[in-house]
Design a protein around this motif. Structure first.
Motif, PDB file in Angstrom:
ATOM      1  N   ALA A   1       0.128   1.233  17.371  1.00 16.30           N
ATOM      2  CA  ALA A   1      -0.739   1.076  16.204  1.00 16.30           C
ATOM      3  C   ALA A   1      -1.844   2.122  16.212  1.00 16.30           C
ATOM      4  N   ASP A   2      -2.432   2.378  17.368  1.00 17.92           N
ATOM      5  CA  ASP A   2      -3.475   3.404  17.451  1.00 17.92           C
ATOM      6  C   ASP A   2      -2.916   4.786  17.093  1.00 17.92           C
TER       7      ASP A   2
ATOM      8  N   LEU B   1      -2.554   4.785  13.267  1.00 18.11           N
ATOM      9  CA  LEU B   1      -3.869   4.839  12.624  1.00 18.11           C
ATOM     10  C   LEU B   1      -4.455   6.243  12.703  1.00 18.11           C
TER      11      LEU B   1
ATOM     12  N   TYR C   1       3.096   3.105   7.801  1.00 14.41           N
ATOM     13  CA  TYR C   1       2.512   1.868   7.262  1.00 14.41           C
ATOM     14  C   TYR C   1       3.422   0.671   7.534  1.00 14.41           C
TER      15      TYR C   1
ATOM     16  N   LEU D   1       2.733  -0.386  11.075  1.00 12.20           N
ATOM     17  CA  LEU D   1       1.450  -1.086  11.177  1.00 12.20           C
ATOM     18  C   LEU D   1       1.552  -2.504  10.634  1.00 12.20           C
TER      19      LEU D   1
ATOM     20  N   LEU E   1       1.125  -5.789  12.963  1.00 15.81           N
ATOM     21  CA  LEU E   1       0.053  -6.723  12.611  1.00 15.81           C
ATOM     22  C   LEU E   1       0.591  -8.147  12.510  1.00 15.81           C
TER      23      LEU E   1
ATOM     24  N   PRO F   1      -6.218  -3.403  17.518  1.00 15.34           N
ATOM     25  CA  PRO F   1      -6.335  -2.629  16.264  1.00 15.34           C
ATOM     26  C   PRO F   1      -6.154  -3.456  14.987  1.00 15.34           C
TER      27      PRO F   1
ATOM     28  N   LYS G   1      -8.732  -3.022  12.147  1.00 19.51           N
ATOM     29  CA  LYS G   1      -8.646  -1.696  11.526  1.00 19.51           C
ATOM     30  C   LYS G   1      -7.478  -1.627  10.545  1.00 19.51           C
ATOM     31  N   ILE G   2      -6.368  -2.212  10.936  1.00 20.20           N
ATOM     32  CA  ILE G   2      -5.205  -2.206  10.049  1.00 20.20           C
ATOM     33  C   ILE G   2      -5.500  -2.973   8.772  1.00 20.20           C
ATOM     34  N   GLU G   3      -6.107  -4.115   8.883  1.00 18.51           N
ATOM     35  CA  GLU G   3      -6.429  -4.920   7.704  1.00 18.51           C
ATOM     36  C   GLU G   3      -7.372  -4.174   6.771  1.00 18.51           C
TER      37      GLU G   3
ATOM     38  N   LEU H   1      -7.714  -0.937   6.512  1.00 12.26           N
ATOM     39  CA  LEU H   1      -6.953   0.159   5.924  1.00 12.26           C
ATOM     40  C   LEU H   1      -6.065  -0.347   4.794  1.00 12.26           C
ATOM     41  N   PHE H   2      -5.380  -1.453   4.999  1.00 17.65           N
ATOM     42  CA  PHE H   2      -4.496  -1.989   3.964  1.00 17.65           C
ATOM     43  C   PHE H   2      -5.296  -2.408   2.729  1.00 17.65           C
TER      44      PHE H   2
END
Length: 334
Positions: A14-15, A18, A62, A65, A69, A77, A80-82, A84-85
């Motif tokens: 994930a990192d 990102l 994506y 990710l 998630l 992470p 951060k993913i949330e 970004l989405f």
């Protein structure tokens, strides 16, 4: 011990993603200019999927990710993913992506690789408890679903290469979307096309594998496609005919991981992806073979061998780093 996806690996992957899904440059657009006004930046043309070196890699970044998630919601992470989405999967930005595809010059844009990955992303978002991201992406997913409906009846022949143009890959990924959205008409079209293109294939020699820039096995992705599309009682006899000597590890080329001489060369680096995508296909094929079938252990061992060759090279050079982790996740979770 068989390698599986762990929370630590998920967080590391994930990192990596990102770090590139919003990295606009370097960028390799798949873009046709009809006039001077079409000379635009990636983020102007594609406000959602402008990173990761190219549009399709951004899409499957994506997807990864989103998958990670849902699979590991407590990983570091996740927040951060949330965020970004929530920033990217919004109606305004998706509308610009749709408008790009409405241009006559974009008719073949990312066919079929990007089509399949976009629908795979949509199918993943549909499984998330929060519906807002799937709802925002839905108009773009419908554009690509309609492209399948329009294109497949016209496609007299499959494309069997080991790169983005492989049609078996496109069918296989779209099948997940058809299931997730309960689109039985699309599912029937995919199944009928798979039977028409591949149903009579027998004794695949795989003699052309690997080519110098393959990241898919044309033989194994066809088998994985048919595994996904066909009822199991139809797949097994088809597979018996298609690759009849698997128990003897023939064709031998399908069991030898590819050698990668220069990971800074984008085409040669494709071969790391070939190892990972073969592992994904081998594990998928094994899942359809009954316990006690000698081919099952052979397929799982081949998957392990290819994973061992590919997993150490997910990161290190951007030519591979912007996309390889997605295929590693497919393989680890197959």
């Amino acid at each position: 011990m068989r390698q599986t996806l762990t929370a630590d690996i998920a967080a590391r992957f994930a990192d990596i993603a990102l770090g590139h899904v919003t990295r606009e440059y370097p960028n390799k657009p798949d873009h046709t200019l009809a006039g001077p006004l079409d000379a635009r930046t990636p983020s102007d043309m594609h406000p959602v999927f402008y990173g990761s070196y190219d549009w399709h890699s951004c899409v499957h970044g994506y997807w990864m990710l989103a998958y990670l998630l849902r699979r590991f919601p407590g990983m570091a992470p996740a927040a951060k993913i949330e965020r970004l989405f929530d920033q990217q999967f919004v109606h305004e930005k998706v509308a610009v992506e749709c408008a790009y595809l409405a241009q006559p010059t974009a008719r073949g844009f990312k066919r079929p690789y990007g089509w399949g990955w976009l629908l795979k992303l949509a199918s993943e978002l549909a499984q998330h408890p929060a519906p807002r991201w799937a709802a925002a992406l839905a108009p773009l997913a419908e554009v690509f679903a309609q492209r399948y409906r329009d294109f497949l009846p016209l496609a007299t022949y499959p494309v069997r290469v080991g790169t983005h143009f492989n049609t078996a890959f496109g069918l296989r990924m779209a099948a997940d979307y058809a299931q997730a959205t309960a689109d039985t008409a699309l599912a029937d079209l995919l199944l009928g096309t798979g039977r028409r293109w591949y149903g009579n294939d027998t004794d695949c020699p795989a003699w052309g594998e690997p080519s110098g820039d393959d990241f898919q096995s044309s033989a194994l992705i066809e088998a994985e496609c048919m595994r996904r599309l066909l009822p199991v009682d139809e797949f097994i006899p088809w597979f018996d005919r298609f690759l009849p000597r698997i128990a003897a590890q023939e064709p031998a080329t399908l069991f030898r991981p590819a050698s990668v001489s220069d990971r800074s060369d984008g085409k040669i680096a494709h071969l790391d992806g070939l190892n990972l995508s073969r592992a994904w296909c081998w594990r998928g094929i094994a899942s359809a073979l009954p316990e006690g079938d000698a081919r099952r252990a052979v397929a799982l061992q081949a998957a392990d061998d290819h994973l061992a060759a590919g997993l150490p090279h997910i990161a290190g050079d951007y030519m591979g780093e912007h996309w390889l982790a997605s295929f590693a996740v497919l393989a680890l979770e197959a």
